[in-house]
Design an enzyme around this catalytic site. Structure first.
Site, short mmCIF file in Angstrom:
data_model
loop_
_atom_site.label_atom_id
_atom_site.label_comp_id
_atom_site.label_asym_id
_atom_site.label_seq_id
_atom_site.Cartn_x
_atom_site.Cartn_y
_atom_site.Cartn_z
N ASP A 69 0.77 -1.47 0.18
CA ASP A 69 0.02 0.05 0.03
C ASP A 69 0.95 1.40 -0.16
OD1 ASP A 69 0.96 -0.54 2.44
OD2 ASP A 69 -0.94 -0.76 3.57
N ASN A 140 -7.23 -2.78 14.25
CA ASN A 140 -8.77 -3.14 13.87
C ASN A 140 -8.57 -4.28 12.89
OD1 ASN A 140 -8.01 -2.22 11.52
ND2 ASN A 140 -9.15 -0.49 11.39
N HIS A 142 -7.03 -4.90 10.43
CA HIS A 142 -6.83 -4.73 8.81
C HIS A 142 -5.29 -5.33 8.34
CE1 HIS A 142 -4.82 -0.60 9.71
NE2 HIS A 142 -3.91 -1.47 9.26
N GLU A 147 -9.54 -2.10 5.48
CA GLU A 147 -10.08 -1.80 6.64
C GLU A 147 -11.38 -2.57 6.80
OE1 GLU A 147 -8.50 -0.20 8.67
OE2 GLU A 147 -7.88 2.01 8.25
#
Ligand code: GLP
Length: 249
Positions: A69, A140, A142, A147
């Site tokens: 990313d 979280n 990811h 996400e």
């Protein structure tokens, strides 16, 4: 439970073992295709690969890499761009050829993004696919910047970053306002196509989400749980990150 967890007394030993796996892969296949991650977690692994290059002659001359990313809106030379992260923490210290590493670009006009993302997917395919994908995990759950809510069939695309992700990145940027709100990320399906995947997680702050990814339902609420569907996935953990796993197993 499809995810095999390997628990080490500390992060250094885990990173060394993963580096050894990569070394063996490159010895077997000098033009191996690696999927690379950013964040604090892979730093020890990159340090060990740099040591193997300097002291053991491990060559990356033919290795190809694809990063997961990149933040939107940061020029490559911005200190917090993943481009500069990779130069600083790995590429500057090994013999990888500049044409052989790839990161998505976060600097494209909105209408050029879909084509760029498709080209990124095609470049991975043209390289023969990712042989070995390194992952970290966000608080979280990811992977990459997928996400909660990202589907298992998602591909490289523009994503919106969650508040928790941006607040975790805030110290590096100085404040949450300076953290980009969007990024370009490989999708979950892109990641799941890698032939082998190793997720690294270190520290107590990752314990809860690691347990959810390994033992919880396969769900878009924790995109790392999609890894349960992969045939060749290992989690390399230190004992702190494995804390809740032991309780739930
Ligand atoms: C970012 C990256 C992820 C990484 C995560 C965790 O969100 N896009 O690839 O896994 O941070 O970072 P850290 O390793 O610093 O905990």
């Amino acid at each position: 439970m499809a995810i095999e967890t390997i628990i080490f007394p500390d992060a250094e030993q885990a990173a060394q073992q993963v580096a050894k796996k990569i070394q063996q892969l490159i010895q077997r296949k000098p033009d191996a295709v690696l999927g690379l991650a950013t964040g604090g977690t892979p730093l020890l692994l990159y340090r060990e690969l740099i040591r193997m290059h300097a002291e053991e002659g491990l060559s990356f001359a033919q290795v190809r890499t694809f990063n997961l990313d990149e933040y939107e809106g940061l020029p490559p030379d911005h200190p917090e761009s993943y481009w500069s992260f990779m130069q600083r923490n790995l590429f500057d210290h090994i013999d990888i050829s500049p044409g052989n590493y790839h990161l998505p670009s976060g600097m494209l006009a909105a209408d050029a993004v879909p084509e760029h993302c498709e080209a990124y997917e095609n470049a991975i395919r043209a390289a023969g696919g990712i042989d070995f994908q390194i992952l970290g995990i966000g608080r979280n759950g990811h992977i990459g910047f997928n996400e909660p809510g990202s589907t298992i069939s998602s591909r490289t695309r523009r994503v919106t970053l969650c508040e928790v992700t941006r607040s975790d990145a805030a110290p590096a940027f100085g404040s949450i306002e300076q953290v980009p709100t969007h990024a370009i990320s490989m999708g979950c399906a892109t990641i799941l196509e890698a032939k082998e995947i190793v997720l690294l997680a270190f520290g107590e702050h990752k314990a809860e989400i690691v347990a959810q990814a390994v033992c919880g339902d396969v769900s878009e609420n924790v995109t790392a749980s999609y890894l349960q569907t992969h045939q060749n996935i290992h989690f390399y953990l230190d004992s702190a990150a494995a804390r809740d796993l032991r309780e739930s197993m």
